[in-house]
Design a protein around this motif. Structure first.
Motif, mmCIF file in Angstrom:
data_model
loop_
_atom_site.group_PDB
_atom_site.id
_atom_site.type_symbol
_atom_site.label_atom_id
_atom_site.label_comp_id
_atom_site.label_asym_id
_atom_site.label_seq_id
_atom_site.Cartn_x
_atom_site.Cartn_y
_atom_site.Cartn_z
ATOM 1 N N LEU A 27 16.938 2.419 -24.886
ATOM 2 C CA LEU A 27 17.718 2.421 -23.656
ATOM 3 C C LEU A 27 16.931 1.614 -22.630
ATOM 4 O O LEU A 27 15.784 1.954 -22.327
ATOM 5 C CB LEU A 27 17.936 3.846 -23.147
ATOM 6 C CG LEU A 27 18.797 3.917 -21.896
ATOM 7 C CD1 LEU A 27 20.104 4.631 -22.227
ATOM 8 C CD2 LEU A 27 18.076 4.672 -20.810
ATOM 9 N N VAL A 28 17.509 0.526 -22.140
ATOM 10 C CA VAL A 28 16.875 -0.302 -21.115
ATOM 11 C C VAL A 28 17.487 0.114 -19.781
ATOM 12 O O VAL A 28 18.706 0.143 -19.632
ATOM 13 C CB VAL A 28 17.096 -1.805 -21.377
ATOM 14 C CG1 VAL A 28 16.544 -2.647 -20.238
ATOM 15 C CG2 VAL A 28 16.452 -2.209 -22.705
ATOM 16 N N ALA A 29 16.613 0.439 -18.815
ATOM 17 C CA ALA A 29 17.090 1.013 -17.562
ATOM 18 C C ALA A 29 16.482 0.335 -16.343
ATOM 19 O O ALA A 29 15.367 -0.181 -16.393
ATOM 20 C CB ALA A 29 16.762 2.510 -17.530
ATOM 21 N N LYS A 30 17.230 0.385 -15.264
ATOM 22 C CA LYS A 30 16.777 -0.038 -13.937
ATOM 23 C C LYS A 30 16.870 1.180 -13.031
ATOM 24 O O LYS A 30 17.957 1.693 -12.784
ATOM 25 C CB LYS A 30 17.664 -1.164 -13.387
ATOM 26 C CG LYS A 30 17.574 -2.460 -14.156
ATOM 27 C CD LYS A 30 16.213 -3.101 -14.070
ATOM 28 C CE LYS A 30 15.927 -3.571 -12.666
ATOM 29 N NZ LYS A 30 14.640 -4.256 -12.535
ATOM 30 N N GLU A 65 19.915 10.363 -14.366
ATOM 31 C CA GLU A 65 20.978 9.638 -15.075
ATOM 32 C C GLU A 65 20.436 8.929 -16.306
ATOM 33 O O GLU A 65 21.085 8.905 -17.360
ATOM 34 C CB GLU A 65 21.637 8.622 -14.148
ATOM 35 C CG GLU A 65 22.492 9.223 -13.057
ATOM 36 C CD GLU A 65 22.973 8.195 -12.055
ATOM 37 O OE1 GLU A 65 24.162 8.273 -11.684
ATOM 38 O OE2 GLU A 65 22.169 7.323 -11.636
ATOM 39 N N VAL A 66 19.247 8.360 -16.190
ATOM 40 C CA VAL A 66 18.639 7.658 -17.319
ATOM 41 C C VAL A 66 18.319 8.637 -18.445
ATOM 42 O O VAL A 66 18.610 8.375 -19.613
ATOM 43 C CB VAL A 66 17.384 6.881 -16.870
ATOM 44 C CG1 VAL A 66 16.586 6.370 -18.059
ATOM 45 C CG2 VAL A 66 17.787 5.727 -15.963
ATOM 46 N N VAL A 77 13.431 5.185 -27.511
ATOM 47 C CA VAL A 77 12.620 4.578 -26.456
ATOM 48 C C VAL A 77 13.456 4.411 -25.190
ATOM 49 O O VAL A 77 14.628 4.025 -25.268
ATOM 50 C CB VAL A 77 12.105 3.181 -26.886
ATOM 51 C CG1 VAL A 77 11.279 2.525 -25.785
ATOM 52 C CG2 VAL A 77 11.324 3.254 -28.183
ATOM 53 N N ILE A 78 12.818 4.678 -24.051
ATOM 54 C CA ILE A 78 13.365 4.271 -22.755
ATOM 55 C C ILE A 78 12.450 3.168 -22.239
ATOM 56 O O ILE A 78 11.245 3.375 -22.083
ATOM 57 C CB ILE A 78 13.397 5.430 -21.740
ATOM 58 C CG1 ILE A 78 14.323 6.551 -22.210
ATOM 59 C CG2 ILE A 78 13.813 4.921 -20.353
ATOM 60 C CD1 ILE A 78 14.257 7.804 -21.340
ATOM 61 N N GLY A 79 13.033 2.008 -21.980
ATOM 62 C CA GLY A 79 12.298 0.902 -21.394
ATOM 63 C C GLY A 79 12.775 0.697 -19.971
ATOM 64 O O GLY A 79 13.972 0.515 -19.745
ATOM 65 N N VAL A 80 11.861 0.762 -19.018
ATOM 66 C CA VAL A 80 12.231 0.629 -17.610
ATOM 67 C C VAL A 80 11.538 -0.587 -17.023
ATOM 68 O O VAL A 80 10.321 -0.728 -17.120
ATOM 69 C CB VAL A 80 11.837 1.889 -16.806
ATOM 70 C CG1 VAL A 80 12.190 1.715 -15.334
ATOM 71 C CG2 VAL A 80 12.519 3.128 -17.373
ATOM 72 N N VAL A 109 8.403 3.111 -22.009
ATOM 73 C CA VAL A 109 7.691 1.851 -21.821
ATOM 74 C C VAL A 109 8.043 1.321 -20.435
ATOM 75 O O VAL A 109 9.220 1.219 -20.083
ATOM 76 C CB VAL A 109 8.067 0.817 -22.901
ATOM 77 C CG1 VAL A 109 7.358 -0.510 -22.658
ATOM 78 C CG2 VAL A 109 7.746 1.354 -24.291
ATOM 79 N N ALA A 110 7.019 0.986 -19.671
ATOM 80 C CA ALA A 110 7.194 0.438 -18.330
ATOM 81 C C ALA A 110 6.941 -1.057 -18.356
ATOM 82 O O ALA A 110 6.045 -1.530 -19.046
ATOM 83 C CB ALA A 110 6.220 1.099 -17.358
ATOM 84 N N GLY A 111 7.730 -1.786 -17.586
ATOM 85 C CA GLY A 111 7.527 -3.217 -17.462
ATOM 86 C C GLY A 111 7.896 -3.683 -16.069
ATOM 87 O O GLY A 111 8.531 -2.952 -15.311
ATOM 88 N N GLY A 112 7.475 -4.867 -15.744
ATOM 89 C CA GLY A 112 7.768 -5.424 -14.426
ATOM 90 C C GLY A 112 6.495 -5.663 -13.654
ATOM 91 O O GLY A 112 5.429 -5.867 -14.221
#
Length: 154
Positions: A27-30, A65-66, A77-80, A109-112
């Motif tokens: 799941l890719v999330a913002k 919500e995520v 996986v949750i990728g944020v 997983v955190a990114g940005g």
């Protein structure tokens, strides 16, 4: 930190080789008010092209919500991706929501744009790996596959 490397809390426990079989669900999330989603969409496509099933939540989602979407979609996986600078409180809340939902088995997983001085706070919040903003596609895919393999799933 070298921009070509992934950082994980337990990087010594993560295998170097891709040892997974089956399909990984991501799941890719913002989270929050971060309205920049180009990178998240690129990552979603990279993961899909690598054979993973990807669900993209869209913009402006709360941690609750995520987590609800992650549980409903039965993801691994949750990728944020965050660029807003609010990563510490948002990941803290995401971790709390995962624990409350008894879903803290889901890899995060955190990114940005995340300064190195904030890494410890994210790991304490339940983040399993931090991928730097300029990471190449191969690093993103390998990071997720290795985290899943280390947990003995998929």
């Amino acid at each position: 930190m070298n921009q070509a490397s992934m950082t994980s809390q337990n990087s010594g426990d993560v295998p170097d080789q891709d040892a997974t079989t089956g399909t990984i669900r991501v799941l890719v999330a913002k989270l929050g008010l971060d309205g920049h989603d180009r990178g998240a969409k690129v990552v979603a496509r990279i993961l899909r092209d690598a054979g993973m099933e990807v669900v993209y939540t869209g913009l402006y989602k709360s941690p609750n919500e995520v987590v609800a979407a992650a549980v409903q979609e039965d993801v691994d996986v949750i990728g944020v991706s965050l660029l807003s600078g609010s990563h510490v409180p948002l990941f803290r809340e995401l971790g709390r929501c995962l624990r409350e939902a008894k879903a803290d088995h889901i890899v995060v997983v955190a990114g940005g744009v995340i300064p190195e001085q904030d890494y410890a706070a994210l790991w304490d919040s339940g983040v399993d790996a931090i991928v730097p903003q300029e990471a190449r596609a191969e690093l993103i895919v390998t990071t997720i596959r290795n985290l899943i393999a280390a947990r003995g799933r998929v």
